[in-house]
Design an enzyme around this catalytic site. Structure first.
Site, PDB file in Angstrom:
ATOM      1  N   THR A  27      -9.909  10.594  -0.744  1.00 56.34           N
ATOM      2  CA  THR A  27      -9.217  10.300  -1.989  1.00 56.34           C
ATOM      3  C   THR A  27      -7.718  10.315  -1.738  1.00 56.34           C
ATOM      4  OG1 THR A  27      -8.759  11.044  -4.252  1.00 56.34           O
ATOM      5  CG2 THR A  27      -9.232  12.747  -2.640  1.00 56.34           C
ATOM      6  N   LYS A  75     -10.807  27.438 -13.070  1.00 51.67           N
ATOM      7  CA  LYS A  75     -11.090  26.014 -13.299  1.00 51.67           C
ATOM      8  C   LYS A  75     -12.138  25.510 -12.312  1.00 51.67           C
ATOM      9  CE  LYS A  75      -9.687  21.295 -13.067  1.00 51.67           C
ATOM     10  NZ  LYS A  75      -8.766  20.240 -12.637  1.00 51.67           N
ATOM     11  N   ASP A  99     -16.374  10.578  -7.775  1.00 48.71           N
ATOM     12  CA  ASP A  99     -15.836   9.778  -8.866  1.00 48.71           C
ATOM     13  C   ASP A  99     -16.130  10.559 -10.131  1.00 48.71           C
ATOM     14  OD1 ASP A  99     -14.412   7.454  -9.674  1.00 48.71           O
ATOM     15  OD2 ASP A  99     -16.253   6.687 -10.574  1.00 48.71           O
ATOM     16  N   GLY A 152      -4.638  15.141 -14.777  1.00 51.72           N
ATOM     17  CA  GLY A 152      -5.412  14.191 -15.574  1.00 51.72           C
ATOM     18  C   GLY A 152      -5.537  14.646 -17.025  1.00 51.72           C
ATOM     19  N   GLU A 174     -10.755  -0.970  -4.193  1.00 50.34           N
ATOM     20  CA  GLU A 174     -10.935  -1.148  -5.639  1.00 50.34           C
ATOM     21  C   GLU A 174     -12.229  -0.462  -6.064  1.00 50.34           C
ATOM     22  OE1 GLU A 174      -9.653  -3.704  -8.397  1.00 50.34           O
ATOM     23  OE2 GLU A 174      -9.386  -5.399  -7.008  1.00 50.34           O
ATOM     24  N   HIS A 187     -16.491  20.323 -13.707  1.00 45.79           N
ATOM     25  CA  HIS A 187     -17.448  19.337 -13.203  1.00 45.79           C
ATOM     26  C   HIS A 187     -17.350  19.209 -11.678  1.00 45.79           C
ATOM     27  CE1 HIS A 187     -13.553  17.729 -14.012  1.00 45.79           C
ATOM     28  NE2 HIS A 187     -13.829  16.514 -13.586  1.00 45.79           N
TER      29      HIS A 187
END
Lengths: 213, 213
Positions: free
Chosen positions: A8, A186, A73, A164, A44, A191
């Site tokens: 990433t 956190k 993702d 984010g 992309e 997630h």
């Protein structure tokens, strides 16, 4: 020690994943470690779901570097917006040049909604590819895991941690916005933390399932 | 930050568990931290299985200190000895005053056996009690997990790391004795590492399953 690339360009994610997976016996590299000038352009993210996008990133960087790759993702799914921004969390409201503008915009979209119409969840799909280098021949092409963190869109942004949509995401279990939590808390709740811990469990299972004769 | 007591008098276990669970948002205490003179006598491990023994230790130290407690009970099960020493791994061959004598004795017991009759496994059952302090009211009394690590009893002891039966336990997946592995690798492969990672996953699931309204 085997090396795994965290596939990433997002340095926040690199930090989170590194600290969640610190006890594993591998060295986790960032893109900057293998490509200091960031000459590799990010692919992309054209996949039809989180898993497809995670795989797309892991395979792209895996091919370019020859390393096992860990990618995820993730998205924020807001019930009152029919699950948006979801898969498009990153590209959502692309007219906004700063994340805080996106956050303000989401708050505006929900401004008339009471608490019980502000449900939302963060979802993360994580994959690891190039398993033969870690587990030996016969390893599957990839392992995947999913993590979900349910909560609410708050009435205002709060907190300086995270990144984010973290400032506008309220997690009632600890009564804090995601961006108010210490990184360790956190990472336990999020997630991404859940997906990464699950991935670590699955890697361990697979490692131990190797033939012993 | 909530505190969790690692309910064992074995300092090796404390170190292992601490490093495996380092990313969790809690402080892990050893008995020495809460009882510096070790005035609390360890309870007798009279349970009929690993789980019962782990619970017995967690509850005993939990009652004495009021803290959430993490405990495990582990054993080495050797196929050719019908699963011995198993639940009695710690007390096995109690005439031996040093662990290396026990290891030598096991090697002797298997001295005539070829590789395919030397199968063995390490098993760990881990529990955590006092969950209300971590998860709030309504939490279950305890969570538990199991980890298994299959391998062989080697023909001779080898390695300086680890403890207990680690020097005579050969793990073919990496071609090393347990006592030859770097601590991070051992913790990934071992019965205890697996059980602790599973426990961390279960804790995360439970934490996130708390009502969000």
């Amino acid at each position: 020690m085997s090396k795994i690339l965290i596939a990433t360009a997002n340095e926040h994610k690199v930090q989170e994943i590194r600290s969640i997976l610190a006890p594993l016996p591998w060295e986790f590299l960032s893109l900057r470690d293998v490509d200091p000038r960031l000459e590799l352009k990010p692919p992309e993210e054209t996949g039809c779901d989180y898993l497809a996008n995670a795989l797309l990133k892991a395979r792209y960087y895996g091919e370019a570097t020859g390393l096992p790759c860990l990618a995820d993702d993730s998205g924020l799914e807001i019930e009152a917006l029919n699950g948006a921004p979801g898969l498009y969390s990153h590209r959502f409201l692309s007219q906004c040049t700063h994340q805080y503008q996106k956050n303000e915009h989401v708050l505006e979209l929900l401004s008339q909604r009471p608490w019980d119409e502000r449900r939302a969840l963060f979802r993360c799909r994580a994959v690891i590819t190039g398993l033969e280098a870690l587990l030996g021949p016969g390893a599957p092409e990839y392992l995947e895991a999913e993590g979900i963190c349910p909560g609410f869109i708050a009435f205002q942004a709060s907190g300086q941690e995270g990144f984010g949509y973290d400032p506008i995401f309220f997690y009632p279990g600890v009564g804090q916005h995601m961006a108010q939590m210490e990184p360790e808390l956190k990472n336990f709740i999020s997630h991404r933390g859940r997906a990464m811990r699950q991935l670590a469990c699955k890697l361990g299972d697979l490692f131990l399932a190797q033939p012993t004769t």
